[in-house]
Design a protein around this motif. Structure first.
Motif, mmCIF file in Angstrom:
data_model
loop_
_atom_site.group_PDB
_atom_site.id
_atom_site.type_symbol
_atom_site.label_atom_id
_atom_site.label_comp_id
_atom_site.label_asym_id
_atom_site.label_seq_id
_atom_site.Cartn_x
_atom_site.Cartn_y
_atom_site.Cartn_z
ATOM 1 N N LEU A 106 12.066 -1.664 26.760
ATOM 2 C CA LEU A 106 10.721 -1.818 26.581
ATOM 3 C C LEU A 106 10.510 -3.607 25.397
ATOM 4 C CD1 LEU A 106 8.602 1.103 26.322
ATOM 5 C CD2 LEU A 106 9.305 -0.168 28.024
ATOM 6 N N ILE A 107 11.320 -3.575 25.113
ATOM 7 C CA ILE A 107 11.462 -4.870 24.317
ATOM 8 C C ILE A 107 11.764 -5.939 25.226
ATOM 9 C CG2 ILE A 107 12.523 -6.321 22.412
ATOM 10 C CD1 ILE A 107 13.137 -3.706 20.092
ATOM 11 N N GLY A 108 12.952 -6.051 25.552
ATOM 12 C CA GLY A 108 13.065 -6.791 26.483
ATOM 13 C C GLY A 108 11.895 -7.035 27.651
ATOM 14 N N MET A 109 11.303 -6.062 28.181
ATOM 15 C CA MET A 109 10.651 -6.159 29.271
ATOM 16 C C MET A 109 9.182 -6.947 28.548
ATOM 17 S SD MET A 109 9.118 -3.317 31.670
ATOM 18 C CE MET A 109 8.008 -3.388 33.083
ATOM 19 N N THR A 110 8.356 -6.810 26.949
ATOM 20 C CA THR A 110 7.025 -7.352 27.104
ATOM 21 C C THR A 110 7.479 -8.411 26.308
ATOM 22 O OG1 THR A 110 7.697 -5.933 25.078
ATOM 23 C CG2 THR A 110 6.304 -5.304 27.192
ATOM 24 N N SER A 111 8.891 -8.995 26.197
ATOM 25 C CA SER A 111 8.692 -10.177 25.149
ATOM 26 C C SER A 111 9.212 -11.437 25.937
ATOM 27 C CB SER A 111 10.403 -10.377 24.169
ATOM 28 O OG SER A 111 9.758 -8.807 23.433
ATOM 29 N N VAL A 112 8.655 -11.452 27.246
ATOM 30 C CA VAL A 112 8.309 -12.309 28.553
ATOM 31 C C VAL A 112 7.540 -13.446 28.227
ATOM 32 C CG1 VAL A 112 9.606 -11.119 30.527
ATOM 33 C CG2 VAL A 112 6.652 -11.320 29.920
ATOM 34 N N ILE A 113 6.942 -13.659 27.185
ATOM 35 C CA ILE A 113 5.331 -14.856 26.579
ATOM 36 C C ILE A 113 5.870 -15.698 27.184
ATOM 37 C CG2 ILE A 113 3.887 -15.490 25.208
ATOM 38 C CD1 ILE A 113 3.937 -12.543 24.177
ATOM 39 N N PRO A 114 7.177 -16.715 25.982
ATOM 40 C CA PRO A 114 7.977 -17.916 26.898
ATOM 41 C C PRO A 114 7.867 -18.134 27.700
ATOM 42 C CG PRO A 114 8.902 -16.430 24.896
ATOM 43 C CD PRO A 114 8.443 -15.723 25.210
ATOM 44 N N GLN A 115 8.173 -17.395 28.924
ATOM 45 C CA GLN A 115 8.287 -17.756 30.295
ATOM 46 C C GLN A 115 7.093 -18.194 31.065
ATOM 47 O OE1 GLN A 115 11.241 -18.752 31.290
ATOM 48 N NE2 GLN A 115 11.754 -18.371 29.404
ATOM 49 N N LEU A 116 5.996 -17.326 30.128
ATOM 50 C CA LEU A 116 4.521 -18.053 30.605
ATOM 51 C C LEU A 116 4.280 -19.533 30.007
ATOM 52 C CD1 LEU A 116 3.021 -14.556 30.008
ATOM 53 C CD2 LEU A 116 3.323 -15.691 32.251
ATOM 54 N N PHE A 117 4.557 -19.786 28.661
ATOM 55 C CA PHE A 117 4.642 -20.899 28.303
ATOM 56 C C PHE A 117 5.216 -22.183 29.476
ATOM 57 C CE2 PHE A 117 4.166 -19.126 23.321
ATOM 58 C CZ PHE A 117 2.822 -18.528 24.316
ATOM 59 N N VAL A 118 6.516 -21.514 29.810
ATOM 60 C CA VAL A 118 7.478 -22.810 30.260
ATOM 61 C C VAL A 118 6.324 -23.725 31.869
ATOM 62 C CG1 VAL A 118 9.459 -23.985 31.892
ATOM 63 C CG2 VAL A 118 8.822 -22.110 29.302
ATOM 64 N N PRO A 119 6.116 -22.733 32.821
ATOM 65 C CA PRO A 119 5.569 -23.152 33.358
ATOM 66 C C PRO A 119 3.771 -23.915 32.901
ATOM 67 C CG PRO A 119 6.015 -21.132 33.684
ATOM 68 C CD PRO A 119 6.174 -21.319 32.635
ATOM 69 N N ILE A 120 3.327 -23.652 31.682
ATOM 70 C CA ILE A 120 2.055 -23.898 31.414
ATOM 71 C C ILE A 120 2.222 -25.353 30.527
ATOM 72 C CG2 ILE A 120 0.367 -24.004 29.657
ATOM 73 C CD1 ILE A 120 0.276 -21.102 29.756
ATOM 74 N N ALA A 121 3.363 -25.431 30.350
ATOM 75 C CA ALA A 121 3.678 -27.072 30.057
ATOM 76 C C ALA A 121 4.927 -27.758 30.967
ATOM 77 C CB ALA A 121 4.800 -26.652 28.764
#
Length: 395
Positions: free
Chosen positions: A109-124
């Protein structure tokens, strides 16, 4: 606060995303220098403990597949805030886990939920001009990479002083601070996909089948990351033995050596003034292979391992940034889905490298691990040499 690609993105927000990326992605890697401590505390074998890292990476791949595409369907800021609460709960569960199945479930679950950086990269990527795209991606990635590397150092030090449970408890507290930072400062981007979740996932698989540039980038990334994970997952077991007889804090400190490579890799976009993306990736993969020469031939010395760690991080992260730059040049608004395909493959490669390295360690110790690492690097380089020119023509 709304944002659009025509408005651009401020340097402050880029730095914010870089810092938060590091803090969130670190959750996936605290466990690596702590595996021996967890093994002793919960009375499980080294092999069973190593599955904690495998499950965390598998969880991350699942999160990338199931959660990151939602960035094209929902308001990203709201999605990130909800996900941060789930990260917090997962870290708390890991903190208080007392049985092996709990450790496995919490790690997944830690791995599954810690994906926020991969939402940031497309924003950038989405809010940057083509000229600034690679540099802004590089800055966000530098935060992410430093989070990966320094988490091993911090996790190892704190684990030896306070115990491994305290590491995850502190990480949970940091997620609360991150939540407020996102709430206050992150701009909101409107969704660009109006279909159902089923349609969204179908479009992810369509992109995976239809974009040769994305396919090659995904394979290169998976193999290079698998090579690096083979090193870091087994390093703690290698250094427990003679001639090192080292604890988790010493192993974690190798994250500082890797940070040198990561910081250098963040500037790789500057080389686009002198050579194209494919040539930069070629040299990056050569560096990955070169790192294993030090890791194998001088793998029982501190200096050999330090040089190997610096070079493998430099090579892997340089190729990673250039891989992402290559597929973000595809003219489409499906930026989160492009990133989903790449990053799912990336972490499947990491999980495979971790698993094969643990098997190799069991049967052939350090020499077996080095064989796995070299094999992954060679596969990445061979694929690049065969297909890179051909797929570049499809952009």
């Amino acid at each position: 606060m709304q944002a659009s690609s025509s408005q651009g993105i401020s340097r402050t927000v880029i730095w914010l995303m870089a810092i938060i990326s590091g803090l969130v992605v670190a959750n996936n890697y605290y466990n690596q220098p702590l595996l021996a401590l967890i093994s002793n505390d919960v009375h499980i074998s080294e092999s069973a403990a190593s599955k904690i890292s495998v499950l965390t990476q598998i969880g991350y791949a699942l999160g990338l597949l199931l959660i990151v595409p939602l960035g094209d369907k929902f308001f990203r800021k709201k999605l990130i805030l909800i996900d941060l609460l789930l990260v917090f709960g997962s870290l708390l569960w890991m903190t208080f886990a007392t049985q092996l199945w709990m450790l496995y479930a919490a790690s997944l679950l830690i791995g599954m939920t810690s994906v926020i950086p991969q939402l940031f990269v497309p924003i950038a990527a989405e809010l940057s001009s083509d000229e600034k795209k690679s540099s802004n991606i590089g800055l966000v990635m530098s935060g992410l990479l430093l989070g990966i590397l320094l988490s091993r150092f911090v996790g190892g030090i704190l684990g030896e002083i306070l115990g491994w449970r305290a590491v995850f408890g502190i990480a949970a507290g940091l997620m609360i601070l991150v939540w407020f930072a996102v709430y206050k400062m992150l701009p909101e981007l409107s969704p660009n996909f109006k279909g159902t979740y089923k349609d969204l996932m179908r479009s992810v698989f369509h992109l995976a089948r239809a974009q040769p540039v994305l396919q090659l980038a995904s394979f290169r990334g998976a193999m290079a990351f698998g090579s690096m994970c083979a090193l870091f997952t087994t390093l703690v077991f290698h250094m427990e033995k003679p001639p090192f007889n080292a604890g988790s804090s010493v192993v974690g400190s190798f994250g500082l050596a890797g940070a040198v490579g990561a910081l250098a890799a963040a500037k790789v976009g500057a080389f686009q003034k002198f050579m194209n993306i494919n040539r930069i990736i070629f040299y990056s993969l050569l560096i990955v292979l070169g790192s294993w020469a030090f890791t194998y031939f001088a793998g029982y010395t501190y200096w050999g391992l330090i040089v190997g760690v610096i070079l493998v991080d430099l090579g892997v992260q340089s190729s990673h940034i250039m891989n992402q730059t290559s597929y973000f040049l595809i003219r489409t608004n499906a930026v989160n889905r492009l990133n989903t395909v790449y990053m799912v493959c990336y972490f499947i490669g990491g999980s495979l490298g971790t698993w094969l390295a643990s098997v190799a360690w069991h049967y052939a110790q350090w020499e077996g691990v080095c064989f796995v690492g070299v094999s992954f690097g060679l596969l990445a380089l061979i694929a690049h040499l065969i297909f890179s020119r051909k797929v570049s023509k499809t952009l």
